[in-house]
Design a protein around this motif. Structure first.
Motif, mmCIF file in Angstrom:
data_model
loop_
_atom_site.group_PDB
_atom_site.id
_atom_site.type_symbol
_atom_site.label_atom_id
_atom_site.label_comp_id
_atom_site.label_asym_id
_atom_site.label_seq_id
_atom_site.Cartn_x
_atom_site.Cartn_y
_atom_site.Cartn_z
ATOM 1 N N LEU A 164 3.519 -5.339 -1.171
ATOM 2 C CA LEU A 164 4.505 -4.984 -0.146
ATOM 3 C C LEU A 164 3.833 -4.234 0.989
ATOM 4 N N MET A 165 4.110 -4.669 2.212
ATOM 5 C CA MET A 165 3.783 -3.835 3.359
ATOM 6 C C MET A 165 4.883 -2.785 3.504
ATOM 7 N N ARG A 166 4.532 -1.632 3.996
ATOM 8 C CA ARG A 166 5.540 -0.594 4.209
ATOM 9 C C ARG A 166 6.571 -1.051 5.238
ATOM 10 N N ASN A 167 7.812 -0.672 5.017
ATOM 11 C CA ASN A 167 8.900 -0.963 5.956
ATOM 12 C C ASN A 167 9.503 0.371 6.382
ATOM 13 N N ASP A 168 9.199 0.798 7.595
ATOM 14 C CA ASP A 168 9.634 2.115 8.061
ATOM 15 C C ASP A 168 11.144 2.233 8.196
ATOM 16 N N LYS A 169 11.839 1.104 8.230
ATOM 17 C CA LYS A 169 13.303 1.135 8.357
ATOM 18 C C LYS A 169 13.994 1.351 7.013
ATOM 19 N N VAL A 170 13.244 1.241 5.939
ATOM 20 C CA VAL A 170 13.810 1.432 4.598
ATOM 21 C C VAL A 170 13.481 2.842 4.118
ATOM 22 N N HIS B 47 11.658 -1.224 -0.683
ATOM 23 C CA HIS B 47 10.916 -1.852 0.407
ATOM 24 C C HIS B 47 10.894 -3.370 0.214
ATOM 25 N N ASN B 48 10.812 -4.103 1.324
ATOM 26 C CA ASN B 48 11.025 -5.552 1.231
ATOM 27 C C ASN B 48 10.122 -6.394 2.131
ATOM 28 N N ASN B 49 9.030 -5.851 2.612
ATOM 29 C CA ASN B 49 8.069 -6.635 3.385
ATOM 30 C C ASN B 49 7.044 -7.247 2.430
ATOM 31 N N PHE B 50 7.473 -8.307 1.734
ATOM 32 C CA PHE B 50 6.630 -8.901 0.698
ATOM 33 C C PHE B 50 5.493 -9.716 1.316
ATOM 34 N N VAL B 51 4.299 -9.542 0.766
ATOM 35 C CA VAL B 51 3.141 -10.344 1.155
ATOM 36 C C VAL B 51 2.440 -10.801 -0.119
ATOM 37 N N SER B 52 1.645 -11.849 -0.008
ATOM 38 C CA SER B 52 0.884 -12.321 -1.164
ATOM 39 C C SER B 52 -0.592 -12.037 -1.017
ATOM 40 N N SER B 53 -1.038 -11.663 0.201
ATOM 41 C CA SER B 53 -2.446 -11.382 0.434
ATOM 42 C C SER B 53 -2.580 -10.518 1.677
ATOM 43 N N LEU B 54 -3.570 -9.641 1.664
ATOM 44 C CA LEU B 54 -3.854 -8.817 2.833
ATOM 45 C C LEU B 54 -5.359 -8.564 2.892
ATOM 46 N N THR B 55 -5.934 -8.797 4.086
ATOM 47 C CA THR B 55 -7.343 -8.535 4.324
ATOM 48 C C THR B 55 -7.492 -7.533 5.458
ATOM 49 N N VAL B 56 -8.350 -6.544 5.258
ATOM 50 C CA VAL B 56 -8.647 -5.577 6.310
ATOM 51 C C VAL B 56 -10.153 -5.542 6.531
ATOM 52 N N ARG B 57 -10.546 -5.144 7.733
ATOM 53 C CA ARG B 57 -11.956 -4.951 8.002
ATOM 54 C C ARG B 57 -12.463 -3.712 7.280
ATOM 55 N N GLY B 58 -13.755 -3.673 7.081
ATOM 56 C CA GLY B 58 -14.353 -2.533 6.392
ATOM 57 C C GLY B 58 -14.183 -1.222 7.108
ATOM 58 N N ALA C 236 -9.113 2.194 9.256
ATOM 59 C CA ALA C 236 -9.047 3.648 9.165
ATOM 60 C C ALA C 236 -8.320 4.141 7.916
ATOM 61 N N ASN C 237 -7.272 3.421 7.485
ATOM 62 C CA ASN C 237 -6.471 3.942 6.379
ATOM 63 C C ASN C 237 -5.795 2.798 5.638
ATOM 64 N N SER C 238 -6.580 1.965 4.969
ATOM 65 C CA SER C 238 -6.006 0.831 4.233
ATOM 66 C C SER C 238 -5.123 1.296 3.081
ATOM 67 N N TYR C 239 -5.386 2.475 2.562
ATOM 68 C CA TYR C 239 -4.619 3.028 1.434
ATOM 69 C C TYR C 239 -3.130 3.107 1.742
ATOM 70 N N ASN C 240 -2.784 3.388 2.998
ATOM 71 C CA ASN C 240 -1.372 3.545 3.356
ATOM 72 C C ASN C 240 -0.768 2.321 4.038
ATOM 73 N N LEU C 241 -1.499 1.214 4.087
ATOM 74 C CA LEU C 241 -0.923 -0.002 4.650
ATOM 75 C C LEU C 241 0.091 -0.635 3.702
ATOM 76 N N LEU C 242 -0.265 -0.654 2.420
ATOM 77 C CA LEU C 242 0.600 -1.276 1.428
ATOM 78 C C LEU C 242 1.485 -0.236 0.752
ATOM 79 N N HIS C 243 2.757 -0.623 0.523
ATOM 80 C CA HIS C 243 3.643 0.211 -0.274
ATOM 81 C C HIS C 243 3.058 0.320 -1.679
ATOM 82 N N HIS C 244 3.260 1.407 -2.321
ATOM 83 C CA HIS C 244 2.600 1.847 -3.559
ATOM 84 C C HIS C 244 1.088 1.648 -3.510
ATOM 85 N N HIS C 245 0.517 1.669 -2.276
ATOM 86 C CA HIS C 245 -0.925 1.805 -2.028
ATOM 87 C C HIS C 245 -1.775 0.650 -2.542
#
Length: 406
Positions: free
Chosen positions: A113-119, A125-136, A139-148
């Motif tokens: 889940l991506m974080r949804n600031d409106k929830v 939370h309901n921004n469901f994703v199946s994959s996420l890639t970030v560059r090395g 700055a803060n990948s830990y807080n991009l996804l809900h439940h980290h």
């Protein structure tokens, strides 16, 4: 022309209903009864498979088709078997070149889940994703996804993997044997706690948590950093097993050696409290050294058979907030094949660690845990350490797939 049309119609009908029937013999080599034992069949030599049916006699057995490499073709068929001591059963597997996979009740769950600031509710939370890639240099990948990070569960466990350089496994303890993460999203609310739902039971910090895979600098574990890109993705959502992957592209694991690509695959089977960990590299890495292990829970008692099985039983707060949270007691264990072990390190304040290697581009191990909250589990170090010894025996004596015959 009419007969030609009929001919083409019959050929199409035959092709659309093409099927292959396999006879699969499965045997339990142990004298003890075993439940939910996985049977996995590679579909590589069976051509296009779009649906499947598994039966034992007249009984239909739930099964699952998985597209492991995400190329829109199923690669593996999985089903679970129950066997009495020394029992042997024959299963009939029918593979179809058309149709859709049959649906069965979910016994595992996975979620990103991506974080949804409106929830505002942390379990909705309901921004469901199946994959996420970030560059090395994110700055803060830990807080991009809900439940980290991605999470997954069977009826007996619940795990989330932090989406940062630690890639630590954090644990969810249950009271009841059931699926809960869809409802709690790892943030159990007060009404859910009153209804008997579980919650986070482990503080992990920068430790291994439960079996995180790390580098090794000759003295201590190193984080998965620097990397070019970092990915988490769900390969399979169930219903019998969930598969999630953590991918580290361009990891500079050792300063004076080439960067490597690493994929860590976690497979969780229904009915299991243990989790399979497979680590794959894009090249032969026999001259690299890595590390893994388990957290040294504050004041924990340790067990080791000095042959790759290491465990602890201890009690600590699962958060730095000792007012809101109560102390939790957990049992942790890791089982590493001896061929991968370079050394077993003396426990320090953070970890019970191993230095590990592989002679090629793959290594595997298993992790497992329990919570003292469980109504169905273990409540003392004696019980826990006794169980993991039996667990090792089962791991090393898997059910025997004696034939897969067309």
């Amino acid at each position: 022309m009419k007969y030609l049309l009929i001919f083409f119609t019959l050929c199409f009908a035959f092709h659309a209903n093409a099927q292959q029937i396999l006879k699969v013999n499965v045997k339990n080599p142990l004298k003890t009864e075993r439940a939910d034992q996985p049977v996995v069949i590679s579909l590589e030599k069976y051509g296009e498979v779009r649906s499947a049916l598994v039966k034992c006699g007249e009984e239909e057995i739930p099964c699952q088709l998985d597209d492991i490499d995400l190329d829109e073709q199923y690669d593996e068929l999985c089903f679970l078997v129950d066997l009495k001591g020394k029992e042997q059963k024959t299963y009939t597997v029918t593979l179809y070149s058309d149709g859709e996979p049959r649906t069965y009740p979910a016994r595992v769950y996975a979620e990103m889940l991506m974080r949804n600031d409106k929830v505002k509710e942390k379990n909705k939370h309901n921004n469901f994703v199946s994959s996420l890639t970030v560059r090395g240099d994110c700055a803060n990948s830990y807080n991009l996804l809900h439940h980290h990070g991605v999470d997954f569960e069977s009826e007996l466990n619940g795990i989330r993997i932090y989406f940062d350089k630690r890639q630590t496994l954090d644990l969810y303890g249950k009271f009841q044997k059931r699926l809960e993460l869809q409802a709690t999203q790892f943030y159990t609310q007060e009404d859910q706690k009153k209804a008997g739902y579980g919650d986070d039971v482990l503080w992990v910090g920068n430790t291994f948590g439960l079996g995180a895979f790390r580098g090794w600098d000759g003295k201590e574990p190193t984080m998965i950093d620097p990397v070019k890109n970092r990915t988490q993705r769900v390969i399979s959502y169930g219903p019998l097993r969930t598969i999630v992957e953590v991918i580290d592209q361009g990891w500079k694991a050792e300063a004076n050696k080439p960067a490597i690509n690493m994929t860590i695959r976690y497979t969780q089977y229904a009915g299991h409290r243990d989790t399979d960990v497979d680590v794959y590299f894009n090249r032969q890495v026999s001259d690299y050294r890595f590390s893994t292990g388990i957290i040294n829970v504050k004041g924990s008692e340790e067990f080791s058979d000095k042959k790759g099985l290491r465990a602890c039983w201890g009690t600590d707060y699962p958060s730095t907030d000792t007012v809101k949270w109560s102390r939790e007691t957990v049992g942790l264990a890791i089982l590493i094949p001896q061929k991968h072990i370079v050394s077993e390190k003396i426990a320090n304040k953070d970890n019970y660690a191993f230095v590990v290697k592989t002679d090629d581009n793959h290594l595997s191990y298993k992790i497992v845990y329990c919570s003292d909250n469980e109504t169905f589990g273990f409540h003392s170090e004696k019980e826990w350490f006794g169980w993991i010894k039996e667990w090792r025996k089962e791991v090393e004596k898997p059910i025997i797939l004696s034939s897969v015959q067309p």
